[in-house]
Enzyme design. Structure first.
Site, PDB file in Angstrom:
ATOM      1  N   ASP A  51       0.834  -1.205   0.000  1.00 40.44           N
ATOM      2  CA  ASP A  51       0.000   0.000   0.000  1.00 40.44           C
ATOM      3  C   ASP A  51       0.867   1.252   0.000  1.00 40.44           C
ATOM      4  O   ASP A  51       0.603   2.216  -0.720  1.00 40.44           O
ATOM      5  CB  ASP A  51      -0.912   0.023   1.230  1.00 40.44           C
ATOM      6  CG  ASP A  51      -2.019  -1.006   1.146  1.00 40.44           C
ATOM      7  OD1 ASP A  51      -2.264  -1.512   0.045  1.00 40.44           O
ATOM      8  OD2 ASP A  51      -2.624  -1.302   2.191  1.00 40.44           O
ATOM      9  N   ALA A  52       1.898   1.232   0.835  1.00 39.70           N
ATOM     10  CA  ALA A  52       2.760   2.410   0.955  1.00 39.70           C
ATOM     11  C   ALA A  52       3.439   2.721  -0.366  1.00 39.70           C
ATOM     12  O   ALA A  52       3.525   3.885  -0.784  1.00 39.70           O
ATOM     13  CB  ALA A  52       3.805   2.171   2.043  1.00 39.70           C
ATOM     14  N   TYR A  54       2.482   1.768  -3.444  1.00 39.99           N
ATOM     15  CA  TYR A  54       1.483   2.191  -4.435  1.00 39.99           C
ATOM     16  C   TYR A  54       1.150   3.669  -4.235  1.00 39.99           C
ATOM     17  O   TYR A  54       1.108   4.452  -5.184  1.00 39.99           O
ATOM     18  CB  TYR A  54       0.225   1.335  -4.293  1.00 39.99           C
ATOM     19  CG  TYR A  54      -0.914   1.769  -5.189  1.00 39.99           C
ATOM     20  CD1 TYR A  54      -1.033   1.278  -6.481  1.00 39.99           C
ATOM     21  CD2 TYR A  54      -1.867   2.681  -4.734  1.00 39.99           C
ATOM     22  CE1 TYR A  54      -2.077   1.677  -7.304  1.00 39.99           C
ATOM     23  CE2 TYR A  54      -2.912   3.093  -5.546  1.00 39.99           C
ATOM     24  CZ  TYR A  54      -3.009   2.582  -6.832  1.00 39.99           C
ATOM     25  OH  TYR A  54      -4.050   2.996  -7.644  1.00 39.99           O
ATOM     26  N   GLU A 134      -9.716   8.282  14.466  1.00 39.36           N
ATOM     27  CA  GLU A 134     -10.233   6.935  14.700  1.00 39.36           C
ATOM     28  C   GLU A 134      -9.201   5.907  14.235  1.00 39.36           C
ATOM     29  O   GLU A 134      -8.810   5.923  13.062  1.00 39.36           O
ATOM     30  CB  GLU A 134     -11.544   6.718  13.937  1.00 39.36           C
ATOM     31  CG  GLU A 134     -12.634   7.730  14.258  1.00 39.36           C
ATOM     32  CD  GLU A 134     -13.847   7.557  13.359  1.00 39.36           C
ATOM     33  OE1 GLU A 134     -14.053   6.442  12.847  1.00 39.36           O
ATOM     34  OE2 GLU A 134     -14.578   8.536  13.154  1.00 39.36           O
ATOM     35  N   LYS A 136      -7.547   2.963  12.489  1.00 33.75           N
ATOM     36  CA  LYS A 136      -7.978   2.307  11.253  1.00 33.75           C
ATOM     37  C   LYS A 136      -7.931   0.790  11.436  1.00 33.75           C
ATOM     38  O   LYS A 136      -6.878   0.180  11.351  1.00 33.75           O
ATOM     39  CB  LYS A 136      -7.100   2.743  10.083  1.00 33.75           C
ATOM     40  CG  LYS A 136      -7.574   2.241   8.730  1.00 33.75           C
ATOM     41  CD  LYS A 136      -6.705   2.801   7.613  1.00 33.75           C
ATOM     42  CE  LYS A 136      -7.191   2.312   6.263  1.00 33.75           C
ATOM     43  NZ  LYS A 136      -7.068   0.836   6.127  1.00 33.75           N
ATOM     44  N   ASP A 138      -8.059  -3.037  10.753  1.00 36.81           N
ATOM     45  CA  ASP A 138      -7.706  -3.849   9.589  1.00 36.81           C
ATOM     46  C   ASP A 138      -8.719  -4.988   9.479  1.00 36.81           C
ATOM     47  O   ASP A 138      -8.478  -6.125   9.893  1.00 36.81           O
ATOM     48  CB  ASP A 138      -6.288  -4.405   9.747  1.00 36.81           C
ATOM     49  CG  ASP A 138      -5.692  -4.822   8.417  1.00 36.81           C
ATOM     50  OD1 ASP A 138      -6.282  -4.472   7.374  1.00 36.81           O
ATOM     51  OD2 ASP A 138      -4.653  -5.486   8.415  1.00 36.81           O
ATOM     52  N   GLU A 193     -16.865  -1.682  10.343  1.00 40.20           N
ATOM     53  CA  GLU A 193     -15.807  -2.634  10.043  1.00 40.20           C
ATOM     54  C   GLU A 193     -16.042  -3.903  10.854  1.00 40.20           C
ATOM     55  O   GLU A 193     -16.191  -3.854  12.083  1.00 40.20           O
ATOM     56  CB  GLU A 193     -14.442  -2.048  10.388  1.00 40.20           C
ATOM     57  CG  GLU A 193     -13.289  -2.713   9.707  1.00 40.20           C
ATOM     58  CD  GLU A 193     -13.029  -2.140   8.322  1.00 40.20           C
ATOM     59  OE1 GLU A 193     -12.103  -2.617   7.651  1.00 40.20           O
ATOM     60  OE2 GLU A 193     -13.747  -1.195   7.918  1.00 40.20           O
ATOM     61  N   TYR A 261     -18.789   3.474  12.334  1.00 40.39           N
ATOM     62  CA  TYR A 261     -18.061   4.748  12.329  1.00 40.39           C
ATOM     63  C   TYR A 261     -18.525   5.762  11.296  1.00 40.39           C
ATOM     64  O   TYR A 261     -18.177   6.926  11.388  1.00 40.39           O
ATOM     65  CB  TYR A 261     -16.566   4.504  12.119  1.00 40.39           C
ATOM     66  CG  TYR A 261     -16.218   3.640  10.922  1.00 40.39           C
ATOM     67  CD1 TYR A 261     -16.351   4.105   9.630  1.00 40.39           C
ATOM     68  CD2 TYR A 261     -15.752   2.345  11.093  1.00 40.39           C
ATOM     69  CE1 TYR A 261     -16.029   3.314   8.533  1.00 40.39           C
ATOM     70  CE2 TYR A 261     -15.428   1.541  10.008  1.00 40.39           C
ATOM     71  CZ  TYR A 261     -15.567   2.028   8.730  1.00 40.39           C
ATOM     72  OH  TYR A 261     -15.260   1.246   7.653  1.00 40.39           O
ATOM     73  N   LYS A 349      -1.136   6.159   7.541  1.00 39.33           N
ATOM     74  CA  LYS A 349      -0.659   4.796   7.723  1.00 39.33           C
ATOM     75  C   LYS A 349       0.621   4.754   8.558  1.00 39.33           C
ATOM     76  O   LYS A 349       1.435   5.675   8.527  1.00 39.33           O
ATOM     77  CB  LYS A 349      -0.391   4.142   6.357  1.00 39.33           C
ATOM     78  CG  LYS A 349      -1.624   4.013   5.468  1.00 39.33           C
ATOM     79  CD  LYS A 349      -2.572   2.963   5.996  1.00 39.33           C
ATOM     80  CE  LYS A 349      -3.642   2.630   4.982  1.00 39.33           C
ATOM     81  NZ  LYS A 349      -3.129   1.911   3.806  1.00 39.33           N
ATOM     82  N   CYS A 443       8.690 -10.928 -26.602  1.00 34.96           N
ATOM     83  CA  CYS A 443       7.588 -11.327 -25.730  1.00 34.96           C
ATOM     84  C   CYS A 443       7.714 -12.814 -25.405  1.00 34.96           C
ATOM     85  O   CYS A 443       7.836 -13.638 -26.317  1.00 34.96           O
ATOM     86  CB  CYS A 443       6.259 -11.056 -26.416  1.00 34.96           C
ATOM     87  SG  CYS A 443       4.819 -11.707 -25.526  1.00 34.96           S
ATOM     88  N   CYS A 446       4.553 -14.782 -27.218  1.00 35.68           N
ATOM     89  CA  CYS A 446       4.371 -14.952 -28.663  1.00 35.68           C
ATOM     90  C   CYS A 446       5.647 -14.767 -29.463  1.00 35.68           C
ATOM     91  O   CYS A 446       5.661 -15.013 -30.676  1.00 35.68           O
ATOM     92  CB  CYS A 446       3.298 -13.994 -29.182  1.00 35.68           C
ATOM     93  SG  CYS A 446       3.782 -12.248 -29.172  1.00 35.68           S
ATOM     94  N   CYS A 461       4.888  -5.741 -25.699  1.00 36.83           N
ATOM     95  CA  CYS A 461       4.885  -6.681 -26.812  1.00 36.83           C
ATOM     96  C   CYS A 461       4.207  -6.023 -28.003  1.00 36.83           C
ATOM     97  O   CYS A 461       3.148  -5.393 -27.871  1.00 36.83           O
ATOM     98  CB  CYS A 461       4.136  -7.953 -26.415  1.00 36.83           C
ATOM     99  SG  CYS A 461       3.725  -9.038 -27.793  1.00 36.83           S
ATOM    100  N   CYS A 467      -0.854 -11.907 -30.160  1.00 34.22           N
ATOM    101  CA  CYS A 467      -0.240 -12.355 -28.913  1.00 34.22           C
ATOM    102  C   CYS A 467      -1.299 -13.029 -28.044  1.00 34.22           C
ATOM    103  O   CYS A 467      -2.252 -12.373 -27.604  1.00 34.22           O
ATOM    104  CB  CYS A 467       0.385 -11.191 -28.153  1.00 34.22           C
ATOM    105  SG  CYS A 467       1.121 -11.675 -26.569  1.00 34.22           S
TER     106      CYS A 467
END
Length: 722
Positions: A51-52, A54, A134, A136, A138, A193, A261, A349, A443, A446, A461, A467
């Site tokens: 996550d971090a 991304y 609040e 978070k 999981d 949650e 929440y 986070k 590739c 193919c 490709c 392909c």
């Protein structure tokens, strides 16, 4: 492409140090990478990065766009939400979408979030912003609907618009109030949650491990055994798997808890602040996280984050951060949403977890757009209690920048329930014979040449329609749940149908009934097993049920590059019907045409995406496949329902000049909430031009075209803003 665009060190360069050319190349590279990871997460349910990591890509993309607004590509993934619904459950549509949150990872991120609130609402720097903090949880997000105070249904978040109907399972939870204590709105959605605390999880996992061992022993003795026993990796997996049981009796045996929440759709507003809303939830019998705290200002929020990081290990449940929500609900309503996330809340986070292991090999995967993505194959290692053996290497530049070699000891990072990313190499442990990785120029599926388009970091490709990997990936994308949503047509079944020669194009899916007997003769499709006897019939019924789908789903299912769910909705809303869209796209293939200008001026589309659409429609094979599909499927028209007395629904509006009572962003967001189509340029098809101070050329052009021009005060009056 410039030399800097292909420099592996470009990603590490500060945004302020980028030239225009470098920024353009970096935006292109980020768009490709983020699109790839969206596909891995949303379609394959097999994310490759944390996550971090991304969010670091998304934040860099936003930072560059803010620094170079004239280079904005308008294909940011920030409008994406959630995951897909699972097979075996019917679906429920949320009254108000369940959107995700933008993330923060440091003090500076949170303070910039606060600054963005002030900019949008035009607040003074001295204006105090109070937040509810609040922890978070999981767990698994759910949406609970109450009518006349009675719980009537509940759903998971799903793709944000519709989720899985888990009403019967939720009724087994002791924490769920069946009836609200008066007073209450006639209808209200309550979000929360479902989770499993640490102690219960450890006990449950031990039970599952014992059950798995007993099953193995029975199988070794030649006895009949039931289905495989799932051993959850962490409390979140345990909670999600428990709530998604097809048999509610199994859910009832699991130690699930519920924190409430948030609020979704409601017939009336039950509170004026988020603090008041949480108290109302308590009054109705819900459990609210007792650690939640009203924070007077930003400084208090910074202190709360530090305290939560210190107390995290001592809590009875897992948290991966803290959610901060603006306390004033009237400000929340004004701020609204941007893409996938509210402007008034953020998830801060905690730092990611790390481990080391040995890189055993590097696989190359081929996506539906032909992107060649390297995946690390590693010696299995536990990271944060989860055994992992794969990680993303992103692209060849990342491999070169980190100098990752087969046999290396690598450092992994994991944040959240995802496959981790390789951060770097422990060079002192490198084998003497380790060689730099040679990224393939052909590739693997193919054999076609793999090339790297200018301005991108991804090799692709060139095989296109020849392909098999790309064709199969496009078909999988077409059938996925937030596209055409064909139940039972997952990756494995698509691959089988393709290998057998029955499906080579999307339209072929809708002609499968002709091959029903052939399909029933296959192993696992009804040939021998009573269990699979209805597989073909169920699949064909699911296909028939999708011959008419919402227009935006149809567009998204086509898999046109850079046309994600958000952009598909923009196109559907703007053009309304498939015939109109097809005609306009064909006209837009001519550069400089009125249709091309119209397409590029759609708020959220822009010239880069317009070019991708034009390139799709100019290809005869794409047009033939599209028309073939249109002969089998009828996309539903997109209708914008105008509220009574609302003059802006379905109209095209342009804002120009400096507004005095609200920011441009807030004005455009308000217009979109009223059903208007906001564009960036004035044309004869524009219905309203709202002018502020120093309006400039757009106001002049509006006058020349004889368009209706509104002052800010007139706009506010017609919009019902007072």
């Amino acid at each position: 492409m410039s030399d800097q665009a292909s420099d592996p060190g470009l990603r590490a360069r500060q945004v302020d140090a980028l030239t225009d050319e470098e920024a353009q190349a970096e935006l292109a590279a980020l768009a490709a990478e983020i699109a790839h990871h969206d596909e891995r997460y949303h379609r394959l349910d097999a994310p490759e990065i944390s996550d971090a990591d991304y969010d670091s890509l998304v934040r860099r993309n936003r930072a560059i766009e803010a620094r170079f607004p004239e280079l904005v590509r308008d294909d940011s993934p920030s409008r994406r939400v959630g995951a897909e619904t699972a097979e075996g459950f019917s679906k429920l549509r949320h009254g108000v979408p369940m959107l995700s949150l933008d993330n923060a990872f440091a003090d500076a991120d949170f303070l910039e979030f606060c600054a963005s609130i002030r900019r949008f609402l035009r607040l003074e720097a001295t204006e105090t912003l109070a937040f509810m903090g609040e922890p978070k949880i999981d767990g698994l997000s759910i949406n609970l609907t109450y009518e006349d105070g009675i719980f009537v249904r509940g759903a998971t978040r799903g793709d944000g618009t519709e989720g899985e109907d888990v009403t019967r399972n939720l009724l087994t939870l002791a924490d769920l109030p069946r009836q609200l204590t008066a007073p209450f709105p006639a209808r209200i959605e309550i979000r929360g949650e479902v989770f499993m605390d640490k102690a219960d999880f450890l006990q449950f996992r031990a039970q599952q491990e014992r059950a798995a061992e007993e099953r193995d022993e029975r199988r070794a003795r030649g006895e009949k055994v039931g289905p495989a026993v799932t051993i959850p990796a962490n409390p979140r997996n345990a909670a999600a798997g428990s709530l998604r049981q097809l048999d509610p009796a199994i859910t009832a045996q699991r130690p699930l808890k519920l924190f409430a929440y948030a609020m979704g759709d409601a017939s009336e507003q039950p509170a004026e602040t988020h603090e008041g809303w949480l108290q109302r939830l308590r009054d109705w019998g819900f459990t609210v996280n007792p650690v939640s705290e009203l924070l007077a200002d930003e400084e208090a929020a910074l202190g709360f984050q530090k305290r939560m990081a210190e107390q995290r290990a001592g809590l009875s449940y897992d948290i991966d951060g803290v959610v901060y929500k603006l306390n004033r609900l009237d400000w929340q309503r004004r701020l609204g949403f941007v893409g996938r996330a509210p402007r008034w809340a953020i998830a801060w986070k905690f730092p990611a977890e790390q481990a080391t292991t040995v890189l055993l090999g590097i696989d190359i995967q081929v996506g539906r757009t032909g992107a060649l993505t390297p995946r690390a194959v590693m010696q299995p290692v536990s990271v944060g209690g989860v055994m992992v053996s794969h990680a993303s290497l992103h692209n060849e530049d990342e491999i070169a920048r980190k100098d990752v070699r087969i046999g290396d000891t690598v450092i992994l990072q994991r944040a959240g329930d995802v496959i981790p990313q390789i951060l770097g190499v422990v060079t002192e442990k490198r084998p003497e014979d380790a060689q730099p990785f040679a990224f393939p120029d052909r590739c693997p599926a193919c054999g076609s040449h793999a090339v790297r388009p200018p301005g991108e970091v991804v090799k692709r490709c060139t095989g296109g329609l020849v392909c098999p990997a790309q064709t199969v990936e496009r078909l999988i994308h077409f059938a996925r749940r937030n596209a055409m949503d064909i139940e039972g047509l997952g990756a494995e079944n698509v691959q089988k149908l393709f290998d057998e020669g029955l499906v080579k194009s999307p339209a072929d899916i809708f002609r499968l009934a002709r091959h029903a007997d052939t399909m029933r003769s296959w192993e696992g499709w009804g040939a021998r097993s009573k269990k699979d006897a209805k597989k073909v019939a169920n699949l064909l019924a699911a296909i028939e049920a999708r011959r008419s789908v919402p227009f935006e789903r149809f567009i998204f299912a086509l898999g046109i590059r850079r046309i994600g769910e958000a952009n598909a909705k923009l196109l559907a809303r703007h053009y309304h019907s498939f015939p109109a869209w097809r005609a306009k796209m064909l006209a837009a293939t001519t550069i400089g045409s009125e249709a091309r200008e119209e397409l590029g001026s759609i708020q959220g589309i822009g010239p880069a995406i317009a070019t991708e659409l034009a390139e799709f429609f100019v290809e005869p094979r794409n047009l033939a496949a599209l028309d073939d599909l249109a002969g089998e499927v009828t996309p539903q028209e997109t209708v914008v329902v105008a509220a009574e007395g609302n003059p802006f629904a379905g109209k095209t509006v342009v804002f120009t000049g400096s507004l005095q009572t609200m920011s441009r962003d807030e004005a455009e967001a308000q217009a979109e909430r009223l059903g208007a189509k906001v564009t960036k340029s004035v044309s004869k098809k524009t219905d309203f031009v709202i002018v502020g101070a120093d309006a400039g050329s757009k106001a002049t052009k509006a006058a020349e075209l004889g368009l209706r021009v509104l002052t800010e005060a007139e706009w506010r009056g017609m919009a019902g803003l007072g």
